[in-house]
Design a protein around this motif. Structure first.
Motif, PDB file in Angstrom:
ATOM      1  N   LYS A   1       0.815  -1.213   0.000  1.00  0.00           N
ATOM      2  CA  LYS A   1       0.000   0.000   0.000  1.00  0.00           C
ATOM      3  C   LYS A   1       0.850   1.265   0.000  1.00  0.00           C
ATOM      4  CE  LYS A   1      -4.308  -1.700   2.014  1.00  0.00           C
ATOM      5  NZ  LYS A   1      -5.361  -1.442   3.021  1.00  0.00           N
ATOM      6  N   ILE A   2       2.115   1.150   0.389  1.00  0.00           N
ATOM      7  CA  ILE A   2       2.992   2.318   0.355  1.00  0.00           C
ATOM      8  C   ILE A   2       3.946   2.192  -0.825  1.00  0.00           C
ATOM      9  CG2 ILE A   2       2.795   2.744   2.823  1.00  0.00           C
ATOM     10  CD1 ILE A   2       5.477   1.423   3.246  1.00  0.00           C
ATOM     11  N   SER A   3       4.549   3.293  -1.202  1.00  0.00           N
ATOM     12  CA  SER A   3       5.384   3.323  -2.400  1.00  0.00           C
ATOM     13  C   SER A   3       6.590   2.399  -2.255  1.00  0.00           C
ATOM     14  CB  SER A   3       5.866   4.748  -2.661  1.00  0.00           C
ATOM     15  OG  SER A   3       6.766   5.158  -1.639  1.00  0.00           O
ATOM     16  N   PRO A   4       7.145   1.910  -3.376  1.00  0.00           N
ATOM     17  CA  PRO A   4       8.334   1.047  -3.305  1.00  0.00           C
ATOM     18  C   PRO A   4       9.490   1.690  -2.546  1.00  0.00           C
ATOM     19  CG  PRO A   4       7.373   0.929  -5.487  1.00  0.00           C
ATOM     20  CD  PRO A   4       6.630   2.005  -4.756  1.00  0.00           C
ATOM     21  N   GLN A   5       9.688   2.996  -2.746  1.00  0.00           N
ATOM     22  CA  GLN A   5      10.764   3.673  -2.019  1.00  0.00           C
ATOM     23  C   GLN A   5      10.479   3.695  -0.523  1.00  0.00           C
ATOM     24  OE1 GLN A   5      13.819   4.833  -3.176  1.00  0.00           O
ATOM     25  NE2 GLN A   5      14.132   4.913  -0.960  1.00  0.00           N
ATOM     26  N   ALA A   6       9.219   3.938  -0.164  1.00  0.00           N
ATOM     27  CA  ALA A   6       8.852   3.935   1.257  1.00  0.00           C
ATOM     28  C   ALA A   6       9.002   2.541   1.856  1.00  0.00           C
ATOM     29  CB  ALA A   6       7.425   4.439   1.434  1.00  0.00           C
TER      30      ALA A   6
END
Length: 323
Positions: free
Chosen positions: A177-182
């Motif tokens: 649910k969160i960005s790949p970087q996050a």
């Protein structure tokens, strides 16, 4: 999902949410007081639930919470508020909007993380892209509050750490649910604090869940990344009990397959704590713990240590007696 709230508890937490909203509005309309107001709000929601609130929230007839969480820590206001905003997500929308407007202020990301870390993963947003925008604030806020625990050698935010570890990092559907970087930033963050929050026993599972890093061919795999983060963290620690705690968990690194560069980095880090004086200025207890860690992880070093001592002793003995 958190347990259902009783009407009495829901009304009480709704009133608390309203007070939070009012304080954020004051911070927004009074720029000169923003920092102090946000700092005060952060301190308020990080407090343990007081006796008066316990009588309301921890209803004896229909218990919805325990006075202590499952890790044996006293429940704080952010714990119950995070659950409240999952049960009543509409009551948190205006607070999120205000926090976003205060994004650049100190403590804003801390407040967002404490209040909405569960809502981000357990409630479906109308616009999924919103979660991607908030994910960096979540990781930043978590890092800030974990460092507060480090500096005070407290575990006030233990429940937040365990939620991010066990309910997010160990659940791929939530993690996505969160960005790949996050995702990568979250795993780096959890790596740095895994020992502090006494979760070394979960290391094997944690390493298996590591997301892909685009520069893995340069820095190595999950094991190398984890050890690198631990080495960097050790260099930053200034509180002796915390440093000793980290060194006491270092034995779980035995057996990890590391690149030569990673292994050398860890050795150099531990060795920097074995001598008095700068740059680390370790205490006697830290020096002994660092030697123990070195000798445990790199036993070949122990052989060379005793060999060198024996050679030096023999040299001075021969010089003294002329043999």
């Amino acid at each position: 999902m958190p347990p259902a709230l009783t009407p009495r508890a829901s009304a009480y937490l709704g009133a608390v949410a309203l007070q939070i909203e009012k304080k954020l509005q004051r911070a927004l309309t009074s720029p000169s007081q923003s920092r102090s107001l946000l700092k005060e709000l952060f301190a308020d929601i990080a407090l343990e639930v007081d006796d008066r609130a316990k009588d309301i929230i921890f209803d004896d007839e229909d218990v919805v919470y325990a006075a202590e969480d499952r890790y044996g820590c006293a429940v704080c206001f952010y714990d119950v508020l995070a659950d409240y905003f999952v049960c009543m997500p509409q009551n948190g929308k205006s607070i999120i909007d205000l926090v976003v407007q205060l994004w650049s202020q100190s403590f804003a990301s801390n407040i967002f993380c404490l209040l909405f870390h569960k809502r981000m993963f357990e409630v479906q947003f109308d616009n999924p892209e919103v979660v991607l925008r908030y994910s960096s604030a979540l990781v930043q806020g978590a890092g800030n509050v974990f460092w507060i625990d480090i500096q005070t050698n407290a575990r006030r935010f233990l429940s937040l750490f365990h939620y991010l570890l066990e309910e997010v990092a160990f659940h791929s559907e939530r993690l996505k649910k969160i960005s790949p970087q996050a995702q990568r930033d979250l795993f780096l963050l959890l790596s740095r604090f895994l020992f502090f929050y006494d979760s070394a026993d979960k290391l094997e599972t944690f390493l298996k869940q590591f997301p892909d890093f685009p520069n893995a061919f340069l820095i190595g795999g999950a094991q190398d990344i984890f050890v690198t983060e631990i080495a960097d963290q050790l260099q930053k620690l200034k509180v002796e009990p915390v440093l000793l705690d980290y060194l006491s968990h270092i034995d779980v690194l035995q057996g990890l397959e590391l690149r030569v560069a990673t292994s050398t980095r860890l050795k150099a880090c531990l060795y920097s704590f074995t001598s008095p004086g700068g740059p680390m200025y370790p205490t006697r207890a830290v020096r002994h713990a660092a030697w123990d860690a070195l000798n445990f992880l790199f036993p070949v070093r122990l052989f060379f240590t005793f060999t060198m001592i024996a050679m030096i002793f023999r040299f001075f003995s021969e010089a003294e007696f002329g043999t």
